[in-house]
Design an enzyme around this catalytic site. Structure first.
Site, PDB file in Angstrom:
ATOM      1  N   ASP A 102       0.831  -1.199   0.000  1.00  7.08           N
ATOM      2  CA  ASP A 102       0.000   0.000   0.000  1.00  7.08           C
ATOM      3  C   ASP A 102       0.869   1.254   0.000  1.00  7.08           C
ATOM      4  O   ASP A 102       2.025   1.222   0.434  1.00  7.08           O
ATOM      5  CB  ASP A 102      -0.909   0.022   1.228  1.00  7.08           C
ATOM      6  N   LYS A 103       0.290   2.349  -0.443  1.00  8.13           N
ATOM      7  CA  LYS A 103       1.024   3.611  -0.546  1.00  8.13           C
ATOM      8  C   LYS A 103       1.697   4.004   0.773  1.00  8.13           C
ATOM      9  O   LYS A 103       2.846   4.468   0.787  1.00  8.13           O
ATOM     10  CB  LYS A 103       0.082   4.725  -1.011  1.00  8.13           C
TER      11      LYS A 103
END
Length: 232
Positions: A102-103
């Site tokens: 995930d970012k």
């Protein structure tokens, strides 16, 4: 394969830079000086040297990156910086991340141009474990470990058993999972009425993140590290 394509693919330089090296007589194949960019070679059997240095044919590359936060696991994106944007060499190869983080998640990310390697690591049938260091909002309880081991149920159904190793301060832990569902670790913590403050992947199977890599840094995997992944 043309000599200029081979040298560009092996990272010697751009096609233009390679042609300049050929023109000045810096390239040899089997002891013979090569000046034409169109010269055909057998990359697996011919010996190619540039300024006295042998160029080894390596069609695939396997990189370990310590992915930083706020960078997305993609090859291209119009709005955000990608992990591929962080790589300032190997640009001649069609690199892509193996799976995704995930970012806002950091840590161990593998990057390659080998599709079979990617499939072997990401296939659900392989059950390659992934371990994360987690900082939780609220203290964790022994019963949380038992809940993880029993297999938490999300909307997709019941997850495979996961291991939750609660560390001394009770708000940090190591979580080992066998799957890679969307936002899985975060959703598992929501299921035990907790929340993740920070998340970092520290290992894939037996391969551990190199502690010497700062966020955004990367390096090729060693032969021993590739063996740890057991995918070839």
């Amino acid at each position: 394969m043309r000599i200029d394509k081979f040298l560009a693919q092996m990272g010697v330089g751009t096609r233009t830079e390679v042609k300049a090296l050929l023109k000045k007589g810096a390239v040899m194949c089997n002891g013979v000086k090569i000046k034409s960019a169109k010269t055909q070679i057998d990359p697996e059997h011919d010996t190619v040297e540039v300024e006295g240095q042998v160029i080894t044919y390596e069609p695939y590359v396997y990189l370990m990156m310590n992915k930083p936060q706020d960078v997305i696991s993609a090859t291209v994106d119009d709005r955000h910086q990608t992990v591929i944007d962080l790589i300032d060499n190997y640009q001649h190869l069609d690199l892509f991340p193996v799976g995704r983080l995930d970012k806002d998640t950091e840590g161990l990310l593998l990057i390659t141009n080998d599709g079979q390697f990617n499939h072997a690591l990401m296939s659900p049938n392989k059950h390659v474990s992934k371990t994360y260091w987690v900082q939780a909002k609220d203290p964790l309880k022994a019963s949380d470990s038992q809940t993880f081991e029993a297999g938490i149920t999300l909307k997709e159904g019941q997850l495979q058993p996961a291991h939750l190793e609660i560390l001394e301060e009770r708000t940090t832990a190591f979580v080992t999972i066998q799957e890679g569902k969307y936002h899985q670790v975060k959703r598992m913590f929501h299921a035990i009425d907790n929340e993740i403050v920070a998340l970092k992947r520290v290992s894939i199977g037996a391969l551990k993140l190199d502690s010497q890599l700062s966020p955004g840094d990367y390096r090729p995997l060693t032969a021993d590290e590739l063996k740890l992944l057991n995918v070839h």
